[in-house]
Scaffold this active site. Structure first.
Site, PDB file in Angstrom:
ATOM      1  N   SER A  53      29.181  99.325   1.415  1.00 17.25           N
ATOM      2  CA  SER A  53      30.342  99.669   2.238  1.00 17.25           C
ATOM      3  C   SER A  53      31.478 100.353   1.481  1.00 17.25           C
ATOM      4  CB  SER A  53      30.886  98.425   2.943  1.00 17.25           C
ATOM      5  OG  SER A  53      31.510  97.547   2.019  1.00 17.25           O
ATOM      6  N   LYS A 120      37.449  95.713   0.372  1.00 20.01           N
ATOM      7  CA  LYS A 120      37.745  96.861   1.236  1.00 20.01           C
ATOM      8  C   LYS A 120      38.976  97.580   0.693  1.00 20.01           C
ATOM      9  CE  LYS A 120      34.542  95.605   4.201  1.00 20.01           C
ATOM     10  NZ  LYS A 120      33.256  96.344   4.258  1.00 20.01           N
TER      11      LYS A 120
END
Length: 224
Positions: A53, A120
């Site tokens: 990701s 993230k």
């Protein structure tokens, strides 16, 4: 009467002195261990990247060094590790009895058993209005296009349309591999509208430490 004389030390050093040196060595090791635990608890931690990701910035299997930061120090564009329990992951059952005591001790020492940690990039800060997207497909922050050079080549900033104002004390986070990231966009219907609490931020990723051919620093993002 026969008296027994003390046997001389075979090492040529008095036994008391050897004992004292041994005690000092144990003390030095204990202090070193304490310093390591304090650094790990309050300054830095290491984490392993579990998924695609955050490509191309971070690759699966890489180990990263995370610098603990105060909530007020988080900036747009930072790559952060955070505890997603209750937002990105279901909260585990509360430990009971000795398990609760063990979890408390582990927490003091900087270990985080039973928690779900995610990595993230910070895209929205408290009070920001994040919108997808303008005519050129760019994210907007308070109406201003966001330049994102870190996004995976070939990915759009977002295929999912959204318009959210980040609540106070919270962050909007997204993976750099936008087409392969479960992030704030995936939790729009959750409490907080997909945002995470500033208090859940463990720290900022500052370096890649493994494998050797990937070692390097991870700078603060240039999202602007």
């Amino acid at each position: 009467m026969t008296t027994t004389q003390p046997r001389p030390s075979t090492s040529g050093e008095p036994a008391g002195r050897r004992s004292s040196r041994g005690a000092r060595a144990v003390l030095v090791l204990a202090i070193a261990l304490l310093l390591v635990l304090l650094v790990r608890s309050f300054v830095v931690q290491t984490f392993s990247i579990p998924s695609d990701s955050m490509q191309p910035t971070l690759q699966p299997g890489e180990r990263v060094l995370v610098w603990r930061v105060d909530a007020s120090d988080v900036q747009r564009g930072d790559v952060v590790v955070f505890d997603g329990t209750g937002t990105f992951a279901d909260a585990p059952p509360e430990p009971q009895g000795l398990a609760a005591v063990g979890a408390g001790v582990a927490g003091v020492l900087g270990f985080r058993p039973g928690e779900s940690d995610f990595v993230k990039r910070v895209v929205g800060l408290p009070g920001d209005r994040i919108t997808c997207c303008d005519a050129q497909g760019r994210l907007l922050v308070d109406g201003t296009p966001l330049e994102e050079p870190y996004v995976q080549p070939g990915d759009a900033p977002s295929e999912l349309r959204f318009d959210i104002e980040v609540p106070e004390g919270r962050l909007w986070v997204m993976g750099d591999h936008r087409s392969d990231s479960v992030d704030s966009r995936s939790h729009l219907g959750s409490p907080g509208g997909g945002t995470i609490a500033l208090d859940d931020v463990i720290g900022r990723v500052v370096a890649i430490t493994w494998p050797l051919d990937a070692v390097g620093t991870v700078g603060r993002g240039s999202a602007s």
